[in-house]
Scaffold this motif. Sequence first.
Motif, PDB file in Angstrom:
ATOM      1  N   ALA A 152       0.847  -1.189   0.000  1.00  0.00           N
ATOM      2  CA  ALA A 152       0.000   0.000   0.000  1.00  0.00           C
ATOM      3  C   ALA A 152       0.878   1.233   0.000  1.00  0.00           C
ATOM      4  O   ALA A 152       2.029   1.195   0.437  1.00  0.00           O
ATOM      5  N   ALA A 153       0.334   2.353  -0.471  1.00  0.00           N
ATOM      6  CA  ALA A 153       1.068   3.611  -0.466  1.00  0.00           C
ATOM      7  C   ALA A 153       0.106   4.770  -0.290  1.00  0.00           C
ATOM      8  O   ALA A 153      -1.094   4.657  -0.587  1.00  0.00           O
ATOM      9  N   ILE A 154       0.639   5.886   0.176  1.00  0.00           N
ATOM     10  CA  ILE A 154      -0.159   7.073   0.427  1.00  0.00           C
ATOM     11  C   ILE A 154       0.615   8.308  -0.018  1.00  0.00           C
ATOM     12  O   ILE A 154       1.829   8.404   0.180  1.00  0.00           O
ATOM     13  N   ARG A 155      -0.086   9.245  -0.646  1.00  0.00           N
ATOM     14  CA  ARG A 155       0.519  10.514  -1.013  1.00  0.00           C
ATOM     15  C   ARG A 155       0.458  11.454   0.189  1.00  0.00           C
ATOM     16  O   ARG A 155      -0.592  11.639   0.806  1.00  0.00           O
ATOM     17  N   TRP A 156       1.590  12.048   0.511  1.00  0.00           N
ATOM     18  CA  TRP A 156       1.692  12.833   1.726  1.00  0.00           C
ATOM     19  C   TRP A 156       0.805  14.059   1.722  1.00  0.00           C
ATOM     20  O   TRP A 156       0.224  14.429   2.744  1.00  0.00           O
ATOM     21  N   SER A 157       0.663  14.708   0.581  1.00  0.00           N
ATOM     22  CA  SER A 157      -0.020  15.988   0.517  1.00  0.00           C
ATOM     23  C   SER A 157      -1.516  15.894   0.782  1.00  0.00           C
ATOM     24  O   SER A 157      -2.075  16.696   1.533  1.00  0.00           O
ATOM     25  N   ASP A 158      -2.176  14.925   0.167  1.00  0.00           N
ATOM     26  CA  ASP A 158      -3.634  14.864   0.247  1.00  0.00           C
ATOM     27  C   ASP A 158      -4.174  13.542   0.777  1.00  0.00           C
ATOM     28  O   ASP A 158      -5.392  13.384   0.897  1.00  0.00           O
ATOM     29  N   GLY A 159      -3.310  12.595   1.082  1.00  0.00           N
ATOM     30  CA  GLY A 159      -3.750  11.326   1.627  1.00  0.00           C
ATOM     31  C   GLY A 159      -4.293  10.342   0.619  1.00  0.00           C
ATOM     32  O   GLY A 159      -4.891   9.332   1.022  1.00  0.00           O
ATOM     33  N   ASP A 160      -4.118  10.598  -0.669  1.00  0.00           N
ATOM     34  CA  ASP A 160      -4.560   9.651  -1.690  1.00  0.00           C
ATOM     35  C   ASP A 160      -3.851   8.316  -1.508  1.00  0.00           C
ATOM     36  O   ASP A 160      -2.643   8.278  -1.256  1.00  0.00           O
ATOM     37  N   THR A 161      -4.596   7.217  -1.628  1.00  0.00           N
ATOM     38  CA  THR A 161      -4.056   5.894  -1.354  1.00  0.00           C
ATOM     39  C   THR A 161      -4.259   4.945  -2.523  1.00  0.00           C
ATOM     40  O   THR A 161      -5.151   5.135  -3.363  1.00  0.00           O
ATOM     41  N   TYR A 162      -3.434   3.907  -2.563  1.00  0.00           N
ATOM     42  CA  TYR A 162      -3.639   2.805  -3.493  1.00  0.00           C
ATOM     43  C   TYR A 162      -3.059   1.544  -2.867  1.00  0.00           C
ATOM     44  O   TYR A 162      -2.172   1.601  -2.011  1.00  0.00           O
ATOM     45  N   TYR A 163      -3.586   0.377  -3.305  1.00  0.00           N
ATOM     46  CA  TYR A 163      -3.302  -0.880  -2.646  1.00  0.00           C
ATOM     47  C   TYR A 163      -3.026  -1.992  -3.645  1.00  0.00           C
ATOM     48  O   TYR A 163      -3.500  -1.967  -4.783  1.00  0.00           O
ATOM     49  N   ALA A 164      -2.293  -2.995  -3.178  1.00  0.00           N
ATOM     50  CA  ALA A 164      -2.188  -4.237  -3.924  1.00  0.00           C
ATOM     51  C   ALA A 164      -3.520  -4.971  -3.865  1.00  0.00           C
ATOM     52  O   ALA A 164      -4.246  -4.900  -2.873  1.00  0.00           O
ATOM     53  N   ASP A 165      -3.827  -5.692  -4.936  1.00  0.00           N
ATOM     54  CA  ASP A 165      -5.086  -6.429  -4.974  1.00  0.00           C
ATOM     55  C   ASP A 165      -5.204  -7.424  -3.824  1.00  0.00           C
ATOM     56  O   ASP A 165      -6.306  -7.673  -3.324  1.00  0.00           O
ATOM     57  N   SER A 166      -4.089  -7.989  -3.401  1.00  0.00           N
ATOM     58  CA  SER A 166      -4.110  -9.020  -2.376  1.00  0.00           C
ATOM     59  C   SER A 166      -4.522  -8.511  -1.002  1.00  0.00           C
ATOM     60  O   SER A 166      -4.917  -9.302  -0.146  1.00  0.00           O
ATOM     61  N   VAL A 167      -4.439  -7.205  -0.775  1.00  0.00           N
ATOM     62  CA  VAL A 167      -4.784  -6.642   0.531  1.00  0.00           C
ATOM     63  C   VAL A 167      -5.947  -5.669   0.464  1.00  0.00           C
ATOM     64  O   VAL A 167      -6.393  -5.178   1.516  1.00  0.00           O
ATOM     65  N   LYS A 168      -6.433  -5.388  -0.717  1.00  0.00           N
ATOM     66  CA  LYS A 168      -7.540  -4.446  -0.883  1.00  0.00           C
ATOM     67  C   LYS A 168      -8.745  -4.917  -0.072  1.00  0.00           C
ATOM     68  O   LYS A 168      -9.086  -6.090  -0.066  1.00  0.00           O
ATOM     69  N   ASP A 169      -9.383  -4.003   0.614  1.00  0.00           N
ATOM     70  CA  ASP A 169     -10.555  -4.241   1.463  1.00  0.00           C
ATOM     71  C   ASP A 169     -10.207  -4.880   2.802  1.00  0.00           C
ATOM     72  O   ASP A 169     -11.105  -5.096   3.628  1.00  0.00           O
ATOM     73  N   ARG A 170      -8.938  -5.173   3.027  1.00  0.00           N
ATOM     74  CA  ARG A 170      -8.513  -5.701   4.319  1.00  0.00           C
ATOM     75  C   ARG A 170      -7.561  -4.749   5.048  1.00  0.00           C
ATOM     76  O   ARG A 170      -7.602  -4.662   6.271  1.00  0.00           O
ATOM     77  N   PHE A 171      -6.697  -4.075   4.303  1.00  0.00           N
ATOM     78  CA  PHE A 171      -5.703  -3.175   4.879  1.00  0.00           C
ATOM     79  C   PHE A 171      -6.086  -1.727   4.590  1.00  0.00           C
ATOM     80  O   PHE A 171      -6.682  -1.418   3.554  1.00  0.00           O
ATOM     81  N   THR A 172      -5.705  -0.837   5.500  1.00  0.00           N
ATOM     82  CA  THR A 172      -5.931   0.589   5.321  1.00  0.00           C
ATOM     83  C   THR A 172      -4.671   1.346   5.688  1.00  0.00           C
ATOM     84  O   THR A 172      -4.145   1.174   6.792  1.00  0.00           O
ATOM     85  N   ILE A 173      -4.194   2.175   4.769  1.00  0.00           N
ATOM     86  CA  ILE A 173      -3.034   3.019   5.036  1.00  0.00           C
ATOM     87  C   ILE A 173      -3.521   4.429   5.346  1.00  0.00           C
ATOM     88  O   ILE A 173      -4.467   4.927   4.723  1.00  0.00           O
ATOM     89  N   SER A 174      -2.895   5.071   6.309  1.00  0.00           N
ATOM     90  CA  SER A 174      -3.266   6.422   6.699  1.00  0.00           C
ATOM     91  C   SER A 174      -2.027   7.163   7.176  1.00  0.00           C
ATOM     92  O   SER A 174      -0.960   6.567   7.348  1.00  0.00           O
ATOM     93  N   ARG A 175      -2.177   8.460   7.405  1.00  0.00           N
ATOM     94  CA  ARG A 175      -1.040   9.262   7.831  1.00  0.00           C
ATOM     95  C   ARG A 175      -1.452  10.247   8.912  1.00  0.00           C
ATOM     96  O   ARG A 175      -2.619  10.630   9.018  1.00  0.00           O
ATOM     97  N   ASP A 176      -0.485  10.665   9.704  1.00  0.00           N
ATOM     98  CA  ASP A 176      -0.622  11.747  10.657  1.00  0.00           C
ATOM     99  C   ASP A 176       0.529  12.697  10.367  1.00  0.00           C
ATOM    100  O   ASP A 176       1.660  12.462  10.791  1.00  0.00           O
ATOM    101  N   ASN A 177       0.244  13.768   9.627  1.00  0.00           N
ATOM    102  CA  ASN A 177       1.300  14.668   9.191  1.00  0.00           C
ATOM    103  C   ASN A 177       2.019  15.329  10.369  1.00  0.00           C
ATOM    104  O   ASN A 177       3.237  15.523  10.320  1.00  0.00           O
ATOM    105  N   ALA A 178       1.264  15.675  11.402  1.00  0.00           N
ATOM    106  CA  ALA A 178       1.866  16.334  12.554  1.00  0.00           C
ATOM    107  C   ALA A 178       2.885  15.443  13.252  1.00  0.00           C
ATOM    108  O   ALA A 178       3.851  15.938  13.827  1.00  0.00           O
ATOM    109  N   LYS A 179       2.673  14.142  13.203  1.00  0.00           N
ATOM    110  CA  LYS A 179       3.579  13.190  13.835  1.00  0.00           C
ATOM    111  C   LYS A 179       4.572  12.574  12.860  1.00  0.00           C
ATOM    112  O   LYS A 179       5.390  11.751  13.269  1.00  0.00           O
ATOM    113  N   ASN A 180       4.496  12.960  11.585  1.00  0.00           N
ATOM    114  CA  ASN A 180       5.349  12.384  10.548  1.00  0.00           C
ATOM    115  C   ASN A 180       5.292  10.855  10.574  1.00  0.00           C
ATOM    116  O   ASN A 180       6.323  10.179  10.465  1.00  0.00           O
ATOM    117  N   THR A 181       4.087  10.329  10.696  1.00  0.00           N
ATOM    118  CA  THR A 181       3.902   8.902  10.860  1.00  0.00           C
ATOM    119  C   THR A 181       2.854   8.383   9.887  1.00  0.00           C
ATOM    120  O   THR A 181       1.822   9.027   9.676  1.00  0.00           O
TER     121      THR A 181
END
Length: 126
Positions: free
Chosen positions: A49-78
Motif C-alpha cells: 500500500a502507499a499514500i501521497r503525503w499531501s492529500d492522503g490519496d491511497t492505493y493498494y495491492a489487490d491481495s490486501v484491498k478491502d482488508r488493509f488501510t493506510i493512513s497518515r498523521d502529518n503532525a507526527k510524521n507517521t
Amino acid sequence: QVHMVESGGGLVQAGGSLRLSCAASGRTFSLNRVGWFRQAPGKEREFVAAIRWSDGDTYYADSVKDRFTISRDNAKNTVYLQMNSLKPEDTAVYYCGARHFLTTGSLYSAAGFGSWGQGTQVTVSS
C-alpha cells in the motif's frame, strides 16, 4: 535524507488484526509518497500500500484491498497500516519506504522507493 522506523509487528492468529507504524524523520519535507512493502523468505519485496503525503490519496495491492488501510498523521510524521482479516500468506517482514518528488520508477515497485527502515516482522498463524 529521510530515516524511516517501522514498529507494531507481532504474532497473530488468522483473522486477527495488527496496526503497523512508520515514523519518518530527517528531511521529511521532501516526501511525495510513503509505501508499505513486505518480503517473505525467498521472495522479492512486494508492494502492499502507499499514500501521497499531501492529500492522503491511497492505493493498494489487490491481495490486501478491502482488508488493509493506510493512513497518515502529518503532525507526527507517521504513516500507519491497519491490517484486518489477516491470513497466513500475509506473513512477512514489513518495510516502509519513501518516494520523493523527482523519483522515477513504478509506483508499485520497491525500485520506486527508498530510505527503507529495518522492517518489522508480522507472523500470522493458521
